[in-house]
Design an enzyme around this catalytic site. Structure first.
Site, PDB file in Angstrom:
ATOM      1  N   ASP A   8       1.859  -1.371   9.651  1.00  0.00           N
ATOM      2  CA  ASP A   8       0.610  -1.485   8.830  1.00  0.00           C
ATOM      3  C   ASP A   8      -0.436  -2.559   9.494  1.00  0.00           C
ATOM      4  O   ASP A   8      -0.562  -3.798   9.056  1.00  0.00           O
ATOM      5  CB  ASP A   8       1.277  -2.340   7.419  1.00  0.00           C
ATOM      6  CG  ASP A   8       2.047  -1.401   6.857  1.00  0.00           C
ATOM      7  OD1 ASP A   8       1.964  -0.241   6.766  1.00  0.00           O
ATOM      8  OD2 ASP A   8       3.190  -1.857   6.020  1.00  0.00           O
TER       9      ASP A   8
ATOM     10  N   THR B  95       3.390   5.210   8.706  1.00  0.00           N
ATOM     11  CA  THR B  95       2.105   4.801   8.764  1.00  0.00           C
ATOM     12  C   THR B  95       1.493   4.894   7.462  1.00  0.00           C
ATOM     13  O   THR B  95       2.176   5.576   6.503  1.00  0.00           O
ATOM     14  CB  THR B  95       1.204   6.069   9.447  1.00  0.00           C
ATOM     15  OG1 THR B  95       1.638   7.325   9.187  1.00  0.00           O
ATOM     16  CG2 THR B  95       1.636   6.086  11.135  1.00  0.00           C
TER      17      THR B  95
ATOM     18  N   ARG C  89       2.609   8.443   2.376  1.00  0.00           N
ATOM     19  CA  ARG C  89       1.519   8.748   1.636  1.00  0.00           C
ATOM     20  C   ARG C  89       1.864   8.814   0.130  1.00  0.00           C
ATOM     21  O   ARG C  89       1.072   8.916  -0.939  1.00  0.00           O
ATOM     22  CB  ARG C  89       1.026  10.134   2.048  1.00  0.00           C
ATOM     23  CG  ARG C  89      -0.156  10.825   1.418  1.00  0.00           C
ATOM     24  CD  ARG C  89      -1.340   9.938   1.354  1.00  0.00           C
ATOM     25  NE  ARG C  89      -2.496  10.555   0.450  1.00  0.00           N
ATOM     26  CZ  ARG C  89      -2.463  10.483  -1.115  1.00  0.00           C
ATOM     27  NH1 ARG C  89      -1.502   9.739  -1.633  1.00  0.00           N
ATOM     28  NH2 ARG C  89      -3.328  11.142  -1.706  1.00  0.00           N
ATOM     29  N   LYS C  90       3.057   8.933  -0.333  1.00  0.00           N
ATOM     30  CA  LYS C  90       3.679   8.779  -1.781  1.00  0.00           C
ATOM     31  C   LYS C  90       2.676   9.733  -2.554  1.00  0.00           C
ATOM     32  O   LYS C  90       1.871   9.297  -3.606  1.00  0.00           O
ATOM     33  CB  LYS C  90       3.378   7.346  -2.248  1.00  0.00           C
ATOM     34  CG  LYS C  90       4.251   6.448  -1.583  1.00  0.00           C
ATOM     35  CD  LYS C  90       4.088   4.993  -2.368  1.00  0.00           C
ATOM     36  CE  LYS C  90       5.035   3.852  -1.373  1.00  0.00           C
ATOM     37  NZ  LYS C  90       4.284   3.685  -0.354  1.00  0.00           N
TER      38      LYS C  90
ATOM     39  N   ILE D 130      -0.367  16.394  -9.357  1.00  0.00           N
ATOM     40  CA  ILE D 130      -0.025  18.041  -9.913  1.00  0.00           C
ATOM     41  C   ILE D 130       0.298  18.718  -8.621  1.00  0.00           C
ATOM     42  O   ILE D 130      -0.305  18.509  -7.410  1.00  0.00           O
ATOM     43  CB  ILE D 130      -0.850  18.730 -10.788  1.00  0.00           C
ATOM     44  CG1 ILE D 130      -2.381  18.908 -10.062  1.00  0.00           C
ATOM     45  CG2 ILE D 130      -1.003  17.912 -12.219  1.00  0.00           C
ATOM     46  CD1 ILE D 130      -3.259  19.730 -10.847  1.00  0.00           C
TER      47      ILE D 130
ATOM     48  N   ARG E  93       5.921  -6.485   8.038  1.00  0.00           N
ATOM     49  CA  ARG E  93       5.607  -7.896   8.383  1.00  0.00           C
ATOM     50  C   ARG E  93       6.455  -8.718   9.206  1.00  0.00           C
ATOM     51  O   ARG E  93       6.436  -9.513   9.834  1.00  0.00           O
ATOM     52  CB  ARG E  93       4.836  -8.657   7.036  1.00  0.00           C
ATOM     53  CG  ARG E  93       3.554  -8.264   6.751  1.00  0.00           C
ATOM     54  CD  ARG E  93       3.179  -8.334   5.459  1.00  0.00           C
ATOM     55  NE  ARG E  93       4.180  -7.696   4.394  1.00  0.00           N
ATOM     56  CZ  ARG E  93       3.834  -8.056   2.988  1.00  0.00           C
ATOM     57  NH1 ARG E  93       3.021  -8.860   2.583  1.00  0.00           N
ATOM     58  NH2 ARG E  93       4.801  -7.365   2.391  1.00  0.00           N
TER      59      ARG E  93
END
Ligand code: 5BU
Length: 384
Positions: A46, A69, A104-105, A109, A353
């Site tokens: 991140d 990513t 990307r989650k 639809i 992190r």
């Protein structure tokens, strides 16, 4: 915090054994890579600039098996299919032996997730071996992504050479049915993903009606087999190396279903998680596993991989393995690799992190790799 799954054979099985029992080509590859590299660490990369991301991937590559990513938080992401940021990460993935997972989650639809996966500037499917889906909209998102991946897979090892000529339009040049491919209504559906023409001489509108004709463009295509997507950009010659001991990853893409989240008070109920597992079983040759806080293998022939975010170690030396780690104050909750891998049966820890903010991220990545690997060895009764 997690329901024990130690009665399932996958809990105690080595990654090598699991690879032998996994028919999913990319899951099989990843399990063998983990065994070879002695790593079950995914770095959540991140960072907010493309330059930092590529540098980070190169520095951390030796410790990880997956690079995660969020391409949409990266400034200066270069979208060029052959020389852009995705292609550069691909070169580093081959050099160091890791897979790229775009977190990307997808959550829309079916038709929309197909376009988000295969089209747009990012063309995620071209460079991300793995993506994930938030199944709140229902199972259709999973089948739609599966369909796109199959279509892409069937075309991808053909490079398309196009020659373009401009001439007078004829009425039968239009698709009267307004049929759209999964790459979008303006794309030429017969082209392989990596080499579409950037524009055409006419545009049907979204309803499939004829658009205004400026000129007609004729495309002549010839398909040439290629073995792998070679990067032709500016990374040093010597960087085009292959990680030793394993072949290149297969072309088959993999999906992770977002079955449980690490964030406090999230709305992912047991009923939702169970539905995710059900969908995964229905798409075994595409769904390789879950983003979850524990192993979700329960039926005898389940062999899904669980990847788990919300992982941190206490500072070096302070009850490293069992210590409690505080959340980030923004809803994120953390557990140690010992707990997630050893007790909850997670296979891969996802760390951002905890590594990125350390004084030396490569040294810290090694500390996480060692701890997560030790937890895996202990869980599976192997010598440490
Ligand atoms: P961290 O810095 O280790 O907290 O980063 C965790 C990453 O994993 C970050 O990119 C999140 O978007 C991602 N994540 C998560 O933290 N929790 C979840 O349940 C899911 C993703 Br899904």
């Amino acid at each position: 915090m997690c329901s024990a799954r130690e009665h399932h054979p996958a809990f105690k099985a080595s990654f090598a054994e699991r690879a032998r029992n996994t028919s999913h080509p990319l899951a099989n590859y990843l399990l063998r890579l983990m065994d070879l590299k002695k790593s079950n660490l995914c770095l959540s990369a991140d960072v907010t600039s493309a330059r930092e991301l590529v540098t980070l991937a190169d520095r951390m590559g030796p410790s990880i098996v997956v690079l995660k990513t969020h391409h949409d938080l990266v400034a200066g992401w270069d979208f060029h299919p052959q020389t852009g940021t995705g292609a550069k990460l691909g070169v580093l993935a081959r050099k160091h032996g890791f897979l790229i997972f775009e977190d990307r989650k997808f959550g829309d639809i079916g038709s929309t997730v197909q376009l988000q996966y295969t089209a747009g500037s990012a063309r995620i499917i071209d460079w991300a071996h793995i993506v994930n889906v938030n199944m709140v909209p229902g199972k259709a998102a999973v089948s739609a992504l599966h369909e796109s991946a199959k279509r892409w897979r069937s075309r991808v090892n053909y490079e398309v050479k196009t020659s373009v000529s401009v001439g007078t339009p004829t009425s039968d040049s239009f698709d009267e049915n307004g049929e759209e491919s999964d790459e979008g209504p303006f794309s030429n559906s017969s082209l392989a993903p990596r080499d579409r023409p950037s524009s055409s001489g006419f545009r049907p509108d979204y309803n499939g009606r004829k658009g205004s004709i400026v000129s007609i463009t004729t495309l002549t295509q010839s398909f040439e087999p290629v073995d792998s997507p070679r990067f032709s950009g500016t990374i040093n010659e010597g960087d085009e190396l292959l990680y030793a001991g394993i072949e290149e990853p297969p072309w088959d893409r993999g999906l992770l279903i977002l079955a449980q989240m690490s964030s406090e008070g999230n709305f992912m109920t047991k009923e939702y998680t169970d539905a995710c597992v059900e969908a995964a079983r229905e798409h075994k040759d595409f769904v390789m596993g879950f983003i979850s806080q524990e192993s979700l293998n329960s039926q005898p022939d389940d062999s899904f991989i669980s990847m788990t975010p919300g992982c941190q170690l206490p500072p070096d030396g302070e009850g490293e393995e069992d210590g409690e780690v505080e959340g980030d104050g923004l809803g994120q909750q953390y557990n140690t690799p010992a707990k997630l891998v050893g007790l909850c049966g997670s296979d891969i820890i996802i760390v951002g992190r905890g590594i990125l903010k350390a004084a030396s991220p490569p040294v810290e990545a090694e500390r996480y790799r060692r701890k997560a690997w030790k937890a895996y060895l202990q869980r599976t009764g192997q010598e440490i």
